[in-house]
Design an enzyme around this catalytic site. Structure first.
Site, PDB file in Angstrom:
ATOM      1  N   ASP A  80       0.798  -1.275  -0.019  1.00  0.00           N
ATOM      2  CA  ASP A  80      -0.097  -0.033   0.057  1.00  0.00           C
ATOM      3  C   ASP A  80       1.007   1.071   0.145  1.00  0.00           C
ATOM      4  O   ASP A  80       2.287   1.166   0.037  1.00  0.00           O
ATOM      5  CB  ASP A  80      -1.029  -0.057   1.187  1.00  0.00           C
ATOM      6  N   ASN A 118      -8.053  -2.736  13.893  1.00  0.00           N
ATOM      7  CA  ASN A 118      -9.513  -2.962  13.744  1.00  0.00           C
ATOM      8  C   ASN A 118      -9.436  -4.217  12.376  1.00  0.00           C
ATOM      9  O   ASN A 118     -10.656  -4.302  11.930  1.00  0.00           O
ATOM     10  CB  ASN A 118     -10.181  -1.772  13.021  1.00  0.00           C
ATOM     11  N   HIS A 156      -8.005  -4.602   9.945  1.00  0.00           N
ATOM     12  CA  HIS A 156      -7.608  -4.141   8.421  1.00  0.00           C
ATOM     13  C   HIS A 156      -6.314  -4.947   7.909  1.00  0.00           C
ATOM     14  O   HIS A 156      -5.448  -5.233   8.664  1.00  0.00           O
ATOM     15  CB  HIS A 156      -7.163  -2.522   8.156  1.00  0.00           C
ATOM     16  N   GLU A 179      -9.866  -1.376   4.850  1.00  0.00           N
ATOM     17  CA  GLU A 179     -10.483  -1.154   6.275  1.00  0.00           C
ATOM     18  C   GLU A 179     -11.754  -2.176   6.293  1.00  0.00           C
ATOM     19  O   GLU A 179     -12.179  -2.813   5.252  1.00  0.00           O
ATOM     20  CB  GLU A 179     -11.010   0.046   6.300  1.00  0.00           C
TER      21      GLU A 179
HETATM   22  P1  PGA Z   1       1.892  -1.823  12.499  1.00  0.00           P
HETATM   23  O1  PGA Z   1       0.556  -1.713  11.409  1.00  0.00           O
HETATM   24  O2  PGA Z   1       2.713  -3.070  11.983  1.00  0.00           O
HETATM   25  O3  PGA Z   1       2.621  -0.693  12.584  1.00  0.00           O
HETATM   26  O4  PGA Z   1       1.147  -2.479  13.774  1.00  0.00           O
HETATM   27  C1  PGA Z   1      -0.088  -2.814  11.002  1.00  0.00           C
HETATM   28  C2  PGA Z   1      -1.432  -2.247  10.021  1.00  0.00           C
HETATM   29  O5  PGA Z   1      -1.811  -1.226  10.763  1.00  0.00           O
HETATM   30  O6  PGA Z   1      -1.607  -2.951   9.179  1.00  0.00           O
END
Ligand code: PGA
Length: 239
Positions: A67, A134, A136, A141
């Site tokens: 992404d 959450n 995602h 999302e």
């Molecule tokens: P993080 O993010 O590895 O910084 O915890 C994971 C995400 O939000 O997909």
């Protein structure tokens, strides 16, 4: 979903890296999708050390960024492209043309996303994914359609707030481009990575809750070749 639990974060990093080196040895032209974020930092550091020690080669692989954040300066070090370059790509022998990334600054993002899907072609051999608080995956999302392709998305409030860790400023991104759920669900193999206590509730919900788009990660319970790698803290509510 195959759940792999590790007592320590270093055992968790070691196991993921050992399997990743194996995958690259078995299939040197591995087509792989990688996330940025806090979760894979130790994994990329270990893979960079492995590459420098000659234990692994990316010379025939191709790597796609999962992404990218929109609304940031092109040289913002928190952008996914720059994070991946700094933490892994610059340290390995991947040919520059084999590193693919999303550019949110192009005039026509829809066309750009279509081109990205065309470059991905018949899907990934392997996707590594973090998991959001959450549920995602990438920037898919809650509520993301299962047949979604690479596209522009708006970020949820919790995602915006937790992205503050990646940036040295307060201009937090509110949107991004992401590989879609269709590509995630059709990837030949998926590894979901989670470490730290903050992820324990969403890991519990992912493994024990409903399989539903309201938690995109839960959809991977139906994937035929998905492994969840958790350290003791992230897996603390489901051990
Ligand atoms: P993080 O993010 O590895 O910084 O915890 C994971 C995400 O939000 O997909």
């Amino acid at each position: 979903m195959n759940v792999l639990r590790f007592d320590t974060e270093s055992a968790w990093v070691g196991a993921v890296c050992s399997l990743l080196r194996d995958r690259l040895r078995t299939k040197p032209d591995l087509k792989i999708c990688l996330p940025s974020g806090t979760t894979p930092v130790g994994i990329y550091a270990e893979m960079s050390r492995s590459a420098r020690a000659g234990l692994v080669s990316f010379a025939r692989a191709s790597v796609f960024a999962l992404d990218e954040f929109g609304g940031l300066a092109p040289d913002d070090p928190g952008r996914t492209k720059h994070t991946l370059q700094r933490q892994l790509i610059d340290a390995v022998d991947l040919p520059p043309a084999a590193f693919h990334y999303l550019d949110p600054d192009v005039p026509d993002t829809a066309e750009h996303c279509k081109d990205y899907d065309a470059a991905i072609g018949d899907g990934f051999d392997l996707m590594l994914l973090g998991i959001g608080l959450n549920g995602h995956l990438g920037m898919n999302e809650p509520g993301s359609p299962v047949d979604s392709s690479t596209r522009r998305v708006e970020l949820e409030g919790t995602t915006i707030q937790s992205s503050a860790r990646y940036f040295a400023h307060h201009n937090l991104p509110r949107w991004g481009l992401t590989v879609g759920m269709k590509t995630v669900l059709e990837s030949k193999e998926v590894w979901v990575l989670a470490n730290g206590a903050a992820k324990a509730p969403i890991i519990q919900q992912t493994l024990r809750g409903e399989i539903d788009s309201s938690n995109p990660a839960s959809l991977l319970r139906r994937h035929p070749n998905c492994s969840l790698f958790v350290d003791a803290e992230a897996g603390g509510r489901t051990s």
